[in-house]
Write a protein that holds these residues in place. Structure first.
Motif, PDB file in Angstrom:
ATOM      1  N   ASP A  23       0.831  -1.205   0.000  1.00 32.50           N
ATOM      2  CA  ASP A  23       0.000   0.000   0.000  1.00 32.50           C
ATOM      3  C   ASP A  23       0.871   1.264   0.000  1.00 32.50           C
ATOM      4  OD1 ASP A  23      -2.573   1.102  -0.158  1.00 32.50           O
ATOM      5  OD2 ASP A  23      -2.711   1.349   2.020  1.00 32.50           O
ATOM      6  N   GLY A  24       1.985   1.208  -0.760  1.00 25.84           N
ATOM      7  CA  GLY A  24       2.873   2.362  -0.894  1.00 25.84           C
ATOM      8  C   GLY A  24       3.947   2.486   0.176  1.00 25.84           C
ATOM      9  N   THR A  25       3.936   1.631   1.183  1.00 27.47           N
ATOM     10  CA  THR A  25       4.918   1.681   2.265  1.00 27.47           C
ATOM     11  C   THR A  25       5.948   0.573   2.078  1.00 27.47           C
ATOM     12  OG1 THR A  25       3.274   2.543   3.806  1.00 27.47           O
ATOM     13  CG2 THR A  25       5.225   1.545   4.779  1.00 27.47           C
ATOM     14  N   ALA A  26       7.218   0.942   2.133  1.00 25.29           N
ATOM     15  CA  ALA A  26       8.286  -0.051   1.992  1.00 25.29           C
ATOM     16  C   ALA A  26       8.283  -0.981   3.199  1.00 25.29           C
ATOM     17  CB  ALA A  26       9.637   0.635   1.863  1.00 25.29           C
ATOM     18  N   ILE A  27       8.217  -2.289   2.912  1.00 24.41           N
ATOM     19  CA  ILE A  27       8.228  -3.287   3.980  1.00 24.41           C
ATOM     20  C   ILE A  27       9.427  -4.222   3.849  1.00 24.41           C
ATOM     21  CG2 ILE A  27       5.758  -3.182   4.413  1.00 24.41           C
ATOM     22  CD1 ILE A  27       5.484  -5.768   2.712  1.00 24.41           C
ATOM     23  N   GLY A  28      10.236  -4.006   2.832  1.00 27.14           N
ATOM     24  CA  GLY A  28      11.431  -4.808   2.635  1.00 27.14           C
ATOM     25  C   GLY A  28      12.267  -4.237   1.517  1.00 27.14           C
ATOM     26  N   ARG A  29      13.520  -4.715   1.456  1.00 25.98           N
ATOM     27  CA  ARG A  29      14.432  -4.209   0.432  1.00 25.98           C
ATOM     28  C   ARG A  29      15.556  -5.190   0.204  1.00 25.98           C
ATOM     29  NH1 ARG A  29      15.744   1.140   2.208  1.00 25.98           N
ATOM     30  NH2 ARG A  29      17.537   1.242   0.838  1.00 25.98           N
ATOM     31  N   THR A  30      16.116  -5.145  -1.001  1.00 26.66           N
ATOM     32  CA  THR A  30      17.358  -5.838  -1.293  1.00 26.66           C
ATOM     33  C   THR A  30      18.300  -4.784  -1.870  1.00 26.66           C
ATOM     34  OG1 THR A  30      18.406  -7.761  -2.312  1.00 26.66           O
ATOM     35  CG2 THR A  30      16.653  -6.711  -3.595  1.00 26.66           C
ATOM     36  N   GLU A  31      19.480  -4.690  -1.291  1.00 25.10           N
ATOM     37  CA  GLU A  31      20.433  -3.639  -1.641  1.00 25.10           C
ATOM     38  C   GLU A  31      21.582  -4.201  -2.479  1.00 25.10           C
ATOM     39  OE1 GLU A  31      20.179  -0.750   2.165  1.00 25.10           O
ATOM     40  OE2 GLU A  31      20.978  -2.756   2.555  1.00 25.10           O
ATOM     41  N   TYR A  32      22.111  -3.348  -3.334  1.00 30.22           N
ATOM     42  CA  TYR A  32      23.188  -3.783  -4.214  1.00 30.22           C
ATOM     43  C   TYR A  32      24.197  -2.670  -4.437  1.00 30.22           C
ATOM     44  CZ  TYR A  32      20.646  -1.194  -7.833  1.00 30.22           C
ATOM     45  OH  TYR A  32      20.009  -0.213  -8.550  1.00 30.22           O
ATOM     46  N   VAL A  33      25.386  -3.095  -4.854  1.00 31.82           N
ATOM     47  CA  VAL A  33      26.409  -2.184  -5.361  1.00 31.82           C
ATOM     48  C   VAL A  33      26.207  -2.186  -6.869  1.00 31.82           C
ATOM     49  CG1 VAL A  33      28.876  -1.738  -5.634  1.00 31.82           C
ATOM     50  CG2 VAL A  33      28.021  -2.761  -3.509  1.00 31.82           C
ATOM     51  N   PRO A  34      25.993  -1.006  -7.464  1.00 30.16           N
ATOM     52  CA  PRO A  34      25.715  -0.980  -8.894  1.00 30.16           C
ATOM     53  C   PRO A  34      26.948  -1.304  -9.734  1.00 30.16           C
ATOM     54  CG  PRO A  34      25.918   1.246  -8.043  1.00 30.16           C
ATOM     55  CD  PRO A  34      25.991   0.318  -6.860  1.00 30.16           C
ATOM     56  N   ALA A  35      26.690  -1.767 -10.955  1.00 27.36           N
ATOM     57  CA  ALA A  35      27.771  -1.949 -11.920  1.00 27.36           C
ATOM     58  C   ALA A  35      28.408  -0.584 -12.142  1.00 27.36           C
ATOM     59  CB  ALA A  35      27.215  -2.522 -13.221  1.00 27.36           C
ATOM     60  N   ASP A  36      29.710  -0.566 -12.373  1.00 28.15           N
ATOM     61  CA  ASP A  36      30.415   0.724 -12.441  1.00 28.15           C
ATOM     62  C   ASP A  36      30.284   1.461 -13.762  1.00 28.15           C
ATOM     63  OD1 ASP A  36      32.141  -0.571 -14.167  1.00 28.15           O
ATOM     64  OD2 ASP A  36      33.821  -0.600 -12.783  1.00 28.15           O
ATOM     65  N   GLY A  37      29.613   0.856 -14.720  1.00 28.95           N
ATOM     66  CA  GLY A  37      29.433   1.528 -16.001  1.00 28.95           C
ATOM     67  C   GLY A  37      30.550   1.270 -16.991  1.00 28.95           C
ATOM     68  N   GLY A  38      31.638   0.694 -16.509  1.00 27.94           N
ATOM     69  CA  GLY A  38      32.739   0.352 -17.405  1.00 27.94           C
ATOM     70  C   GLY A  38      32.563  -1.063 -17.917  1.00 27.94           C
ATOM     71  N   GLU A  39      33.668  -1.802 -17.940  1.00 25.35           N
ATOM     72  CA  GLU A  39      33.599  -3.188 -18.395  1.00 25.35           C
ATOM     73  C   GLU A  39      32.926  -4.082 -17.364  1.00 25.35           C
ATOM     74  OE1 GLU A  39      37.222  -4.832 -19.859  1.00 25.35           O
ATOM     75  OE2 GLU A  39      37.749  -2.988 -20.906  1.00 25.35           O
ATOM     76  N   GLU A  40      32.932  -3.670 -16.117  1.00 26.77           N
ATOM     77  CA  GLU A  40      32.347  -4.458 -15.043  1.00 26.77           C
ATOM     78  C   GLU A  40      30.834  -4.477 -15.193  1.00 26.77           C
ATOM     79  OE1 GLU A  40      32.859  -7.047 -12.126  1.00 26.77           O
ATOM     80  OE2 GLU A  40      34.542  -5.904 -12.895  1.00 26.77           O
ATOM     81  N   LYS A  41      30.269  -5.639 -15.329  1.00 28.26           N
ATOM     82  CA  LYS A  41      28.827  -5.778 -15.547  1.00 28.26           C
ATOM     83  C   LYS A  41      28.164  -6.522 -14.397  1.00 28.26           C
ATOM     84  CE  LYS A  41      28.838  -3.821 -19.570  1.00 28.26           C
ATOM     85  NZ  LYS A  41      28.464  -2.441 -19.663  1.00 28.26           N
ATOM     86  N   ASP A  42      28.737  -6.405 -13.193  1.00 28.58           N
ATOM     87  CA  ASP A  42      28.214  -7.099 -12.030  1.00 28.58           C
ATOM     88  C   ASP A  42      27.322  -6.193 -11.198  1.00 28.58           C
ATOM     89  OD1 ASP A  42      29.715  -9.362 -12.652  1.00 28.58           O
ATOM     90  OD2 ASP A  42      31.408  -8.715 -11.425  1.00 28.58           O
ATOM     91  N   ARG A  43      26.200  -6.721 -10.753  1.00 30.09           N
ATOM     92  CA  ARG A  43      25.374  -6.055  -9.741  1.00 30.09           C
ATOM     93  C   ARG A  43      25.534  -6.911  -8.486  1.00 30.09           C
ATOM     94  NH1 ARG A  43      19.498  -4.243 -11.303  1.00 30.09           N
ATOM     95  NH2 ARG A  43      20.640  -2.472 -12.154  1.00 30.09           N
ATOM     96  N   ILE A  44      26.176  -6.345  -7.486  1.00 29.64           N
ATOM     97  CA  ILE A  44      26.548  -7.080  -6.284  1.00 29.64           C
ATOM     98  C   ILE A  44      25.453  -6.898  -5.229  1.00 29.64           C
ATOM     99  CG2 ILE A  44      28.318  -7.392  -4.520  1.00 29.64           C
ATOM    100  CD1 ILE A  44      30.210  -5.796  -6.507  1.00 29.64           C
ATOM    101  N   PHE A  45      24.673  -7.949  -5.008  1.00 32.47           N
ATOM    102  CA  PHE A  45      23.623  -7.910  -3.987  1.00 32.47           C
ATOM    103  C   PHE A  45      24.234  -8.294  -2.649  1.00 32.47           C
ATOM    104  CE2 PHE A  45      21.192  -8.239  -7.859  1.00 32.47           C
ATOM    105  CZ  PHE A  45      20.114  -7.420  -7.605  1.00 32.47           C
ATOM    106  N   TYR A  46      24.085  -7.435  -1.646  1.00 26.08           N
ATOM    107  CA  TYR A  46      24.755  -7.679  -0.375  1.00 26.08           C
ATOM    108  C   TYR A  46      23.831  -7.706   0.840  1.00 26.08           C
ATOM    109  CZ  TYR A  46      24.572  -2.602   0.283  1.00 26.08           C
ATOM    110  OH  TYR A  46      24.140  -1.300   0.418  1.00 26.08           O
TER     111      TYR A  46
END
Length: 116
Positions: A23-46
């Motif tokens: 109902d519009g209220t955040a009740i959970g989350r998964t956080e990540y380190v974004p890909a750096d935009g270069g050759e690195e294509k990893d999204r690191i979920f931590y």
């Protein structure tokens, strides 16, 4: 606690996370380190969490599935530093081909983010 509505998942790109909303209220989350935009294509979920009041309803799985589907659609590789995501991937073989083993530089990226 039962959700008031059908939970939805949104990408909060500015916060580097996906949130599951009731109902519009955040009740959970998964956080990540974004890909750096270069050759690195990893999204690191931590880190993944769901409010204790909503535990045991499969909401973390809904959240993670959407986050990983979006990651794959963006052409990025999943790096499961988060224990929940690591376990989730073991139980969902169809996603494993999109995952990369955790390397030292992934852990360093998470530590740098935590230090900032």
């Amino acid at each position: 606690m039962e959700p008031k509505s059908t939970p939805t998942v949104e990408h909060a790109a500015a916060k580097h996370c996906y949130e599951i909303l009731d109902d519009g209220t955040a009740i959970g989350r998964t956080e990540y380190v974004p890909a750096d935009g270069g050759e690195e294509k990893d999204r690191i979920f931590y880190h993944t969490e769901v409010d204790d009041a909503y535990a045991g309803q499969g909401l973390a799985s809904i959240l993670v599935r959407q986050a990983l589907d979006d990651t794959i659609a963006a052409g990025l590789t999943i790096v499961p530093v988060c224990p929940y995501i690591k376990t989730w991937l073991k139980n969902h073989e169809e996603y494993q081909q999109h995952a990369s083993p955790v390397r030292r530089e992934h852990l360093q990226a998470v530590r740098q983010l935590a230090g900032s």
